[in-house]
Design a protein around this motif. Sequence first.
Motif, PDB file in Angstrom:
ATOM      1  N   ALA A  97       0.582  -1.291   0.058  1.00 30.61           N
ATOM      2  CA  ALA A  97      -0.058   0.012   0.099  1.00 30.61           C
ATOM      3  C   ALA A  97       0.923   1.178  -0.061  1.00 30.61           C
ATOM      4  O   ALA A  97       0.325   2.294   0.116  1.00 30.61           O
ATOM      5  CB  ALA A  97      -0.976   0.024   1.125  1.00 30.61           C
ATOM      6  N   LYS A  98       2.083   1.166  -0.138  1.00 30.53           N
ATOM      7  CA  LYS A  98       3.048   2.133  -0.038  1.00 30.53           C
ATOM      8  C   LYS A  98       2.848   3.300  -1.046  1.00 30.53           C
ATOM      9  O   LYS A  98       2.637   4.751  -0.522  1.00 30.53           O
ATOM     10  CB  LYS A  98       4.543   1.929  -0.239  1.00 30.53           C
ATOM     11  CG  LYS A  98       5.486   2.905  -0.081  1.00 30.53           C
ATOM     12  CD  LYS A  98       6.727   2.440  -0.125  1.00 30.53           C
ATOM     13  CE  LYS A  98       7.863   3.626   0.296  1.00 30.53           C
ATOM     14  NZ  LYS A  98       9.380   3.088   0.070  1.00 30.53           N
ATOM     15  N   GLY A  99       2.551   2.988  -2.201  1.00 31.09           N
ATOM     16  CA  GLY A  99       2.225   4.358  -3.333  1.00 31.09           C
ATOM     17  C   GLY A  99       0.706   4.728  -3.030  1.00 31.09           C
ATOM     18  O   GLY A  99       0.773   5.941  -3.010  1.00 31.09           O
ATOM     19  N   LEU A 100      -0.145   3.855  -2.431  1.00 32.07           N
ATOM     20  CA  LEU A 100      -1.476   4.657  -2.181  1.00 32.07           C
ATOM     21  C   LEU A 100      -1.410   5.462  -0.958  1.00 32.07           C
ATOM     22  O   LEU A 100      -1.858   6.616  -0.976  1.00 32.07           O
ATOM     23  CB  LEU A 100      -2.575   3.339  -1.934  1.00 32.07           C
ATOM     24  CG  LEU A 100      -3.952   3.812  -1.275  1.00 32.07           C
ATOM     25  CD1 LEU A 100      -4.760   4.666  -2.606  1.00 32.07           C
ATOM     26  CD2 LEU A 100      -4.759   2.601  -1.130  1.00 32.07           C
ATOM     27  N   VAL A 101      -0.479   5.087   0.028  1.00 32.10           N
ATOM     28  CA  VAL A 101      -0.412   5.689   1.263  1.00 32.10           C
ATOM     29  C   VAL A 101       0.055   7.197   0.889  1.00 32.10           C
ATOM     30  O   VAL A 101      -0.263   8.415   1.253  1.00 32.10           O
ATOM     31  CB  VAL A 101       0.446   5.141   2.186  1.00 32.10           C
ATOM     32  CG1 VAL A 101       0.685   6.094   3.464  1.00 32.10           C
ATOM     33  CG2 VAL A 101      -0.307   3.931   2.816  1.00 32.10           C
ATOM     34  N   ASN A 102       1.334   7.098   0.093  1.00 29.38           N
ATOM     35  CA  ASN A 102       2.007   8.289  -0.345  1.00 29.38           C
ATOM     36  C   ASN A 102       1.027   9.350  -1.168  1.00 29.38           C
ATOM     37  O   ASN A 102       1.075  10.575  -0.794  1.00 29.38           O
ATOM     38  CB  ASN A 102       3.404   7.802  -1.070  1.00 29.38           C
ATOM     39  CG  ASN A 102       4.217   7.545  -0.084  1.00 29.38           C
ATOM     40  OD1 ASN A 102       4.274   7.708   1.065  1.00 29.38           O
ATOM     41  ND2 ASN A 102       5.265   6.716  -0.704  1.00 29.38           N
ATOM     42  N   SER A 103       0.353   8.660  -2.045  1.00 26.62           N
ATOM     43  CA  SER A 103      -0.472   9.590  -3.049  1.00 26.62           C
ATOM     44  C   SER A 103      -1.900  10.234  -2.030  1.00 26.62           C
ATOM     45  O   SER A 103      -1.839  11.198  -2.477  1.00 26.62           O
ATOM     46  CB  SER A 103      -1.165   8.935  -4.271  1.00 26.62           C
ATOM     47  OG  SER A 103      -1.841   7.707  -3.847  1.00 26.62           O
ATOM     48  N   SER A 104      -2.183   9.402  -1.085  1.00 22.42           N
ATOM     49  CA  SER A 104      -3.090   9.907  -0.357  1.00 22.42           C
ATOM     50  C   SER A 104      -2.599  10.918   0.482  1.00 22.42           C
ATOM     51  O   SER A 104      -3.436  11.949   0.759  1.00 22.42           O
ATOM     52  CB  SER A 104      -3.941   8.723   0.460  1.00 22.42           C
ATOM     53  OG  SER A 104      -4.299   7.733  -0.336  1.00 22.42           O
ATOM     54  N   ARG A 105      -1.457  10.626   1.014  1.00 21.06           N
ATOM     55  CA  ARG A 105      -0.843  11.692   1.912  1.00 21.06           C
ATOM     56  C   ARG A 105      -0.697  13.032   1.265  1.00 21.06           C
ATOM     57  O   ARG A 105      -0.901  14.198   1.679  1.00 21.06           O
ATOM     58  CB  ARG A 105       0.375  11.138   2.443  1.00 21.06           C
ATOM     59  CG  ARG A 105       1.270  12.262   3.389  1.00 21.06           C
ATOM     60  CD  ARG A 105       2.589  11.908   3.804  1.00 21.06           C
ATOM     61  NE  ARG A 105       3.295  11.527   3.011  1.00 21.06           N
ATOM     62  CZ  ARG A 105       4.203  10.531   2.952  1.00 21.06           C
ATOM     63  NH1 ARG A 105       4.321   9.813   4.140  1.00 21.06           N
ATOM     64  NH2 ARG A 105       4.983  10.014   2.043  1.00 21.06           N
ATOM     65  N   ALA A 106      -0.149  12.975  -0.195  1.00 20.49           N
ATOM     66  CA  ALA A 106      -0.192  14.154  -0.914  1.00 20.49           C
ATOM     67  C   ALA A 106      -1.186  14.808  -1.020  1.00 20.49           C
ATOM     68  O   ALA A 106      -1.299  16.089  -0.986  1.00 20.49           O
ATOM     69  CB  ALA A 106       0.549  13.835  -2.231  1.00 20.49           C
ATOM     70  N   GLU A 107      -2.413  13.986  -1.226  1.00 20.87           N
ATOM     71  CA  GLU A 107      -3.814  14.652  -1.661  1.00 20.87           C
ATOM     72  C   GLU A 107      -4.283  15.150  -0.543  1.00 20.87           C
ATOM     73  O   GLU A 107      -4.767  16.325  -0.528  1.00 20.87           O
ATOM     74  CB  GLU A 107      -4.674  13.497  -2.254  1.00 20.87           C
ATOM     75  CG  GLU A 107      -6.164  13.941  -2.445  1.00 20.87           C
ATOM     76  CD  GLU A 107      -7.010  12.928  -2.777  1.00 20.87           C
ATOM     77  OE1 GLU A 107      -8.212  12.902  -2.644  1.00 20.87           O
ATOM     78  OE2 GLU A 107      -6.624  11.809  -3.188  1.00 20.87           O
ATOM     79  N   TRP A 108      -4.230  14.768   0.845  1.00 25.58           N
ATOM     80  CA  TRP A 108      -4.827  15.413   1.957  1.00 25.58           C
ATOM     81  C   TRP A 108      -3.811  16.451   2.374  1.00 25.58           C
ATOM     82  O   TRP A 108      -4.385  17.351   3.003  1.00 25.58           O
ATOM     83  CB  TRP A 108      -4.971  14.412   3.089  1.00 25.58           C
ATOM     84  CG  TRP A 108      -6.072  13.399   2.639  1.00 25.58           C
ATOM     85  CD1 TRP A 108      -6.231  11.965   2.342  1.00 25.58           C
ATOM     86  CD2 TRP A 108      -7.410  13.876   3.081  1.00 25.58           C
ATOM     87  NE1 TRP A 108      -7.353  11.711   2.148  1.00 25.58           N
ATOM     88  CE2 TRP A 108      -8.275  12.722   2.817  1.00 25.58           C
ATOM     89  CE3 TRP A 108      -7.894  14.851   3.519  1.00 25.58           C
ATOM     90  CZ2 TRP A 108      -9.388  12.617   2.929  1.00 25.58           C
ATOM     91  CZ3 TRP A 108      -9.407  14.956   3.759  1.00 25.58           C
ATOM     92  CH2 TRP A 108     -10.135  13.900   3.312  1.00 25.58           C
ATOM     93  N   THR A 109      -2.567  16.540   2.015  1.00 23.60           N
ATOM     94  CA  THR A 109      -1.876  17.607   2.430  1.00 23.60           C
ATOM     95  C   THR A 109      -2.114  18.845   1.688  1.00 23.60           C
ATOM     96  O   THR A 109      -2.154  20.087   1.941  1.00 23.60           O
ATOM     97  CB  THR A 109      -0.302  17.241   2.354  1.00 23.60           C
ATOM     98  OG1 THR A 109       0.053  16.207   3.335  1.00 23.60           O
ATOM     99  CG2 THR A 109       0.593  18.322   2.277  1.00 23.60           C
ATOM    100  N   GLN A 110      -2.333  18.749   0.170  1.00 26.32           N
ATOM    101  CA  GLN A 110      -2.888  19.616  -0.531  1.00 26.32           C
ATOM    102  C   GLN A 110      -3.998  20.158  -0.156  1.00 26.32           C
ATOM    103  O   GLN A 110      -4.307  21.475  -0.004  1.00 26.32           O
ATOM    104  CB  GLN A 110      -2.936  19.128  -2.111  1.00 26.32           C
ATOM    105  CG  GLN A 110      -3.537  20.139  -2.851  1.00 26.32           C
ATOM    106  CD  GLN A 110      -2.415  21.511  -3.046  1.00 26.32           C
ATOM    107  OE1 GLN A 110      -1.495  21.250  -3.097  1.00 26.32           O
ATOM    108  NE2 GLN A 110      -3.264  22.595  -3.115  1.00 26.32           N
ATOM    109  N   ARG A 111      -5.222  19.400   0.162  1.00 22.63           N
ATOM    110  CA  ARG A 111      -6.520  19.680   0.787  1.00 22.63           C
ATOM    111  C   ARG A 111      -6.267  20.578   1.924  1.00 22.63           C
ATOM    112  O   ARG A 111      -7.103  21.670   2.142  1.00 22.63           O
ATOM    113  CB  ARG A 111      -7.422  18.548   0.836  1.00 22.63           C
ATOM    114  CG  ARG A 111      -7.720  17.726  -0.125  1.00 22.63           C
ATOM    115  CD  ARG A 111      -8.826  16.715   0.087  1.00 22.63           C
ATOM    116  NE  ARG A 111      -9.158  16.023  -1.022  1.00 22.63           N
ATOM    117  CZ  ARG A 111     -10.165  15.033  -0.948  1.00 22.63           C
ATOM    118  NH1 ARG A 111     -10.605  14.591   0.228  1.00 22.63           N
ATOM    119  NH2 ARG A 111     -10.361  14.254  -2.134  1.00 22.63           N
TER     120      ARG A 111
END
Length: 133
Positions: A97-111
């Motif tokens: 899930a590393k890729g998903l976690v990293n992309s989700s983190r980037a998305e939530w950080t942007q939000r």
Amino acid sequence: MSTKTKIGETTQAAAPSNPQRPVKIVRTASTPAIFAEGISQLAVGFPMSRVVFHKAVELDANTTPPTEVHQVACELVIPTPALVEAAMTILRHMTNAKGLVNSSRAEWTQRVDTILQQLDQTQGMASDTDTQP
């Protein structure tokens, strides 16, 4: 691999210790969901091990240095082989899930950044109107 089930639902999964043996997973209304922020203690033994999970409840400023107070959220007593299987499963899932976690983190950080910028702009407008007669 198992997935989270809703109350009253069942799912099928393979037993980690024997992938050939199916396991039926049942979630009921009495199934507890326990929030924990970390592990306070880990006692590994044979045949059983114990994991103590905690949540932070306060900062005791009356001590030097200030001490974070943890409350035990739950104690898990588990057969040691099952604990090892759980650790392996967690690490395998986190790796997958590393890729998903990293992309989700980037998305939530942007939000969050966007919301904070909007808040700054709103507060700036409020302070401008506060100073007008």
